[in-house]
Design a protein around this motif. Structure first.
Motif, mmCIF file in Angstrom:
data_model
loop_
_atom_site.group_PDB
_atom_site.id
_atom_site.type_symbol
_atom_site.label_atom_id
_atom_site.label_comp_id
_atom_site.label_asym_id
_atom_site.label_seq_id
_atom_site.Cartn_x
_atom_site.Cartn_y
_atom_site.Cartn_z
ATOM 1 N N MET A 216 0.839 -1.207 0.000
ATOM 2 C CA MET A 216 0.000 0.000 0.000
ATOM 3 C C MET A 216 0.872 1.255 0.000
ATOM 4 O O MET A 216 0.634 2.196 -0.747
ATOM 5 N N ASP A 217 1.935 1.204 0.838
ATOM 6 C CA ASP A 217 2.816 2.370 0.914
ATOM 7 C C ASP A 217 3.446 2.689 -0.437
ATOM 8 O O ASP A 217 3.494 3.845 -0.851
ATOM 9 N N THR A 218 3.907 1.639 -1.146
ATOM 10 C CA THR A 218 4.582 1.893 -2.420
ATOM 11 C C THR A 218 3.632 2.545 -3.420
ATOM 12 O O THR A 218 4.063 3.347 -4.246
ATOM 13 N N VAL A 219 2.332 2.195 -3.334
ATOM 14 C CA VAL A 219 1.377 2.808 -4.261
ATOM 15 C C VAL A 219 1.361 4.318 -4.065
ATOM 16 O O VAL A 219 1.440 5.090 -5.021
ATOM 17 N N ILE A 220 1.308 4.730 -2.780
ATOM 18 C CA ILE A 220 1.261 6.165 -2.499
ATOM 19 C C ILE A 220 2.591 6.823 -2.858
ATOM 20 O O ILE A 220 2.632 7.867 -3.506
ATOM 21 N N PRO B 110 -0.046 5.641 10.293
ATOM 22 C CA PRO B 110 -0.494 4.615 9.344
ATOM 23 C C PRO B 110 -1.127 5.249 8.093
ATOM 24 O O PRO B 110 -1.766 6.295 8.177
ATOM 25 N N VAL B 111 -0.979 4.620 6.960
ATOM 26 C CA VAL B 111 -1.487 5.010 5.640
ATOM 27 C C VAL B 111 -0.994 6.399 5.197
ATOM 28 O O VAL B 111 -0.172 6.499 4.293
ATOM 29 N N ILE B 112 -1.459 7.469 5.855
ATOM 30 C CA ILE B 112 -1.091 8.819 5.404
ATOM 31 C C ILE B 112 0.406 9.035 5.537
ATOM 32 O O ILE B 112 0.995 9.819 4.800
ATOM 33 N N GLY B 113 1.031 8.327 6.502
ATOM 34 C CA GLY B 113 2.464 8.478 6.724
ATOM 35 C C GLY B 113 3.284 8.221 5.478
ATOM 36 O O GLY B 113 4.370 8.770 5.318
ATOM 37 N N ALA B 114 2.738 7.410 4.569
ATOM 38 C CA ALA B 114 3.470 7.067 3.345
ATOM 39 C C ALA B 114 3.782 8.297 2.520
ATOM 40 O O ALA B 114 4.749 8.312 1.756
ATOM 41 N N ILE B 115 2.970 9.364 2.691
ATOM 42 C CA ILE B 115 3.216 10.603 1.946
ATOM 43 C C ILE B 115 4.589 11.151 2.296
ATOM 44 O O ILE B 115 5.255 11.767 1.480
ATOM 45 N N PHE B 116 5.026 10.913 3.529
ATOM 46 C CA PHE B 116 6.304 11.465 3.984
ATOM 47 C C PHE B 116 7.444 10.471 3.867
ATOM 48 O O PHE B 116 8.521 10.699 4.361
ATOM 49 N N LYS B 117 7.174 9.336 3.254
ATOM 50 C CA LYS B 117 8.212 8.316 3.107
ATOM 51 C C LYS B 117 8.797 8.358 1.708
ATOM 52 O O LYS B 117 8.063 8.540 0.737
ATOM 53 N N GLY B 118 10.090 8.165 1.611
ATOM 54 C CA GLY B 118 10.733 8.081 0.295
ATOM 55 C C GLY B 118 10.421 9.253 -0.596
ATOM 56 O O GLY B 118 10.055 9.088 -1.755
ATOM 57 N N VAL B 119 10.570 10.468 -0.035
ATOM 58 C CA VAL B 119 10.240 11.667 -0.806
ATOM 59 C C VAL B 119 11.468 12.149 -1.578
ATOM 60 O O VAL B 119 12.552 12.285 -1.007
ATOM 61 N N TYR B 120 11.287 12.391 -2.869
ATOM 62 C CA TYR B 120 12.356 13.017 -3.657
ATOM 63 C C TYR B 120 12.413 14.497 -3.300
ATOM 64 O O TYR B 120 11.368 15.117 -3.071
ATOM 65 N N PRO B 121 13.603 15.098 -3.302
ATOM 66 C CA PRO B 121 13.673 16.540 -3.022
ATOM 67 C C PRO B 121 12.794 17.357 -3.971
ATOM 68 O O PRO B 121 12.197 18.344 -3.572
ATOM 69 N N GLY C 210 -0.755 1.801 -8.688
ATOM 70 C CA GLY C 210 -1.629 0.722 -8.231
ATOM 71 C C GLY C 210 -1.628 -0.437 -9.204
ATOM 72 O O GLY C 210 -1.569 -1.608 -8.819
ATOM 73 N N GLY C 211 -1.672 -0.091 -10.488
ATOM 74 C CA GLY C 211 -1.658 -1.127 -11.518
ATOM 75 C C GLY C 211 -0.402 -1.972 -11.449
ATOM 76 O O GLY C 211 -0.458 -3.204 -11.514
ATOM 77 N N TYR C 212 0.741 -1.293 -11.254
ATOM 78 C CA TYR C 212 1.993 -2.029 -11.152
ATOM 79 C C TYR C 212 1.981 -2.969 -9.960
ATOM 80 O O TYR C 212 2.454 -4.100 -10.028
ATOM 81 N N MET C 213 1.401 -2.459 -8.832
ATOM 82 C CA MET C 213 1.384 -3.296 -7.632
ATOM 83 C C MET C 213 0.544 -4.543 -7.870
ATOM 84 O O MET C 213 0.940 -5.651 -7.514
ATOM 85 N N VAL C 214 -0.637 -4.342 -8.479
ATOM 86 C CA VAL C 214 -1.520 -5.481 -8.724
ATOM 87 C C VAL C 214 -0.826 -6.512 -9.602
ATOM 88 O O VAL C 214 -0.837 -7.712 -9.315
ATOM 89 N N SER C 215 -0.164 -6.035 -10.673
ATOM 90 C CA SER C 215 0.476 -6.998 -11.569
ATOM 91 C C SER C 215 1.631 -7.685 -10.858
ATOM 92 O O SER C 215 1.933 -8.845 -11.115
#
Lengths: 319, 384
Positions: free
Chosen positions: A1-5, A145-156, A267-272
């Motif tokens: 889920m995180d990677t999708v966001i 949880p969930v919303i935190g993904a917005i702050f994860k792995g952010v490009y400058p 999302g599509g990539y994750m599903v596949s």
């Protein structure tokens, strides 16, 4: 889920900033199909700056990032002036000018890339290698949880884009300049009657659209392709145009459209990935954002309001 | 009474692209000179590479005719894309989806006829027919979405381009892949619109049958646009949608028909490319012919024959680029650059028109002023 966001945002935000560039130009009355070319030229200039300064400034540092963005913005604004001059001064058909600018951008950057690689670095190569930018994670906030993904792995560049987008929104809707710009797209004669130079406002708007598209282009070069080559001209600019028309030439709905593209894609990539399908199926996943857009357009296009004077050459003598 | 020569509108329309071409060739020459090569030699090599001027030496079974045939082979799809854009343009529509329509037409013709073992007399006409129908259907869909749901044709075309590109890529990768070339399997010789390695006059060459069709279709489009009720309706809708409506033209229907025709022409471009020039389809790639067609049509003043001439010119430059590199040492990207400049200058055509019209108006004003003075003079004489 995180990677999708995370991946969705990394795709949606550069797209958004290109689309906002398009909104500036089109709200001022200049059709801008040149976004694709502007974006590419921005990426080219930024990448060139990174490659040229790599001996004194390490490629992954913030300084290098700053130089790249600055050069991208400058380069694409300068190139946007070509579109502005052709459309405003030379009164060309704006749609055609846009397409031609795209063709020229691809030819020019391809030519220069191989020439510069041969002349400066002495190796025949058709790309500038950048590498993927380092990502940052905000401690604390990313634990939510969930919303935190917005702050994860952010490009400058994502932070830069958010800031620029907010400023762009403020300027367009809350300042006198923004009001005049929008008026130029709806009723240029009224603007002229109020004593404001329509050509100048429009020229400025097209240059701004170039600058914003440059940021977007450089961001794509830094993330998805990790280098600059002419393969960056793969339709992101056209996708941004679709997003802004879908968003009815308004910034906030356009943000929605960009997020839709981004999340449908990731999302599509994750599903596949989850279904462990053969790689050919990823092609089917790739159509999701476009198919979704088509379906939504069928329902929402009735209340699509393009700027009234969009694409018309301003002629003072005409009433 | 002496009058200065004033250009007629038609001559003026021809002059603008000519100015654009000459200007771009000059700028191109400058760029070639800056890279340190000889522009004259480079341009000479361009013409040699497309089989218009003879080369110094040829390999066995190869000659000027071989090069010229391969030039015509590359020219055919370009003529069709330019026509497709022109027809849509006349109706005030912008068909940016030519590439997608080409791909659908090429793919359907490939899987339905290209892999069958029909004889060539059945297969070739069938390929053309399927190409036209498939292209027309996609074009009409875009027109219908515009008319029924008010979806901007640029957006729907872009979306359809993507969808088509990925779906067809999926199908090719799953069912029709040639594992060596990473493209779709080559179509049968019977279905191919280009006759491969024909021996004639002591040479071996690829003979494009599509070029004959291209010439015929160009004439047809010209007749339809200029001499029929439909053509008149299309042009009226393109010039002023409201006026057309008040004149009793069914605007929506005309828009759909124009897109249908445009799509059919794009379909022809698709089959002449994918079942002629190439013989296979590369998955996940949209042909650049669609975008080039937009520019070529413009360079030809959005007229059928003008487009054909412009297509010829652009193809000479792209086709001759390889030979230019090997003979004159000019980088191949230079060709794309010259083409791009040519298109940019011709996009400024409106400005050249504007300048010419200003000159014209000044001349006319002078005429009137002179005429007025003369009458005053003669009146004074009478009075005297």
């Amino acid at each position: 889920m995180d990677t999708v966001i995370i991946d969705g945002l990394a795709f949606a935000l550069p797209l958004l900033i290109i689309a906002i560039g398009g909104i500036y130009s089109e709200r001022s009355g200049i059709t801008n199909l040149a976004l694709e070319g502007l974006m590419g030229v921005g990426a080219f200039c930024g990448a060139l700056a990174v490659v040229l300064t790599q001996n004194s400034v390490p490629t992954q540092s913030i300084a290098s990032f700053g130089i790249a963005m600055l050069c991208a913005v400058l380069g694409s604004s300068l190139y946007a002036m070509l579109h502005a001059v052709v459309c405003i001064r030379f009164k060309a058909n704006q749609v055609i000018s846009g397409v031609v600018i795209n063709i020229l951008a691809m030819a020019l950057t391809g030519f220069l890339t191989s020439q510069i690689n041969a002349a400066v670095f002495g190796q025949p190569s058709s790309k500038f290698v950048l590498g993927v930018l380092t990502r940052y994670t905000v401690p604390g906030l990313s634990e939510i949880p969930v919303i935190g993904a917005i702050f994860k792995g952010v490009y400058p560049f994502q932070i830069l884009i958010v800031v620029v987008a907010i400023v762009a929104w403020y300027v367009l809707y809350k300042t006198r300049y923004g009001m005049r710009l929008r008026a130029c797209g709806d009723n240029p004669h009224a603007v002229d009657a109020a004593g404001i130079d329509v050509a100048r406002v429009r020229f400025g708007a097209v240059v701004i659209s170039g600058a914003l598209a440059g940021i977007g282009g450089m961001s794509f070069a830094y993330s998805i392709s990790a280098n600059f080559s002419t393969s960056i001209f793969s339709g992101y600019g056209y996708l941004a145009i679709a997003a802004l028309i879908f968003g009815s030439w308004k910034i906030v709905p356009t943000l929605g459209a960009c997020l839709l593209f981004g999340f449908a894609r990731s999302g599509g990539y994750m599903v596949s990935g989850m279904l462990a399908l053969p790689s050919a199926f990823s092609d089917l996943i790739m159509i999701l954002p476009y198919l979704l857009t088509m379906v939504l357009l069928i329902f929402f296009s009735k209340n699509n309001n393009p700027p009234r004077a969009l694409g018309e050459v301003y002629d003072k003598g005409k009433r | 009474m002496k009058t200065k020569k004033i250009l007629t509108d038609k001559k003026q329309a021809m002059l603008v692209p000519l100015i654009a071409i000459v200007a771009s060739l000059i700028v191109g020459a400058l760029a070639i000179w800056l890279v340190g090569k000889d522009p004259v030699e480079a341009y000479h090599a361009l013409l040699q590479g497309s089989g218009i001027l003879p080369k110094q030496s040829y390999a066995a079974y190869k000659g000027m005719l071989t090069d010229f045939m391969s030039f015509l082979n590359a020219l055919t799809p370009m003529i069709f894309t330019s026509l497709a854009v022109t027809v849509a343009f006349k109706a005030g529509l912008f068909n940016i989806g030519v590439s997608g329509q080409m791909l659908v037409a090429g793919f359907m013709a490939t899987i339905l006829v290209g892999y069958s073992d029909l004889s060539s007399f059945v297969a070739k006409p069938l390929v053309i027919l399927i190409g036209m129908v498939c292209g027309a259907l996609v074009g009409a869909l875009i027109g219908y979405l515009k008319y029924r749901f008010n979806i901007n044709e640029v957006v729907s075309s872009i979306m359809i381009n993507y969808i088509v590109q990925y779906v067809i890529s999926f199908c090719i990768n799953m069912f029709y892949i040639d594992t060596v070339s990473r493209q779709s399997r080559a179509v049968s010789q019977a279905a191919s619109l280009t006759l491969k390695s024909v021996e004639a006059f002591g040479y071996k060459m690829d003979v494009p049958l599509g070029i004959i069709l291209a010439v015929i279709v160009t004439c047809l489009v010209k007749v339809v646009l200029d001499r029929t009720k439909l053509g008149y309706e299309i042009k009226t809708v393109g010039a002023n949608r409201q006026a057309a409506q008040y004149a009793g033209i069914r605007v929506g229907r005309t828009l759909v028909i124009a897109m249908l025709l445009s799509g059919a022409l794009a379909g022809l471009a698709g089959v002449t490319l994918y079942l002629g020039l190439n013989g296979s389809i590369q998955p996940r790639v949209l042909s650049s012919y669609g975008y080039d067609g937009i520019a070529v049509s413009l360079l030809g003043n959005a007229t059928p024959f003008g487009g054909m001439a412009a297509a010829g010119l652009v193809t000479i430059i792209t086709k001759g680029a390889t030979y230019m590199r090997s003979i004159a040492g000019v980088p191949q990207e230079m060709a794309a650059l010259i083409t791009g400049l040519m298109l940019l200058f011709s996009a400024c055509g409106a400005y050249i028109h504007y300048l010419m019209n200003t000159v014209k108006r000044r001349q006319q004003e002078k005429e009137i002023a002179r005429g007025a003075k003369r009458t005053v003079d003669s009146k004074q004489k009478e009075e005297a």
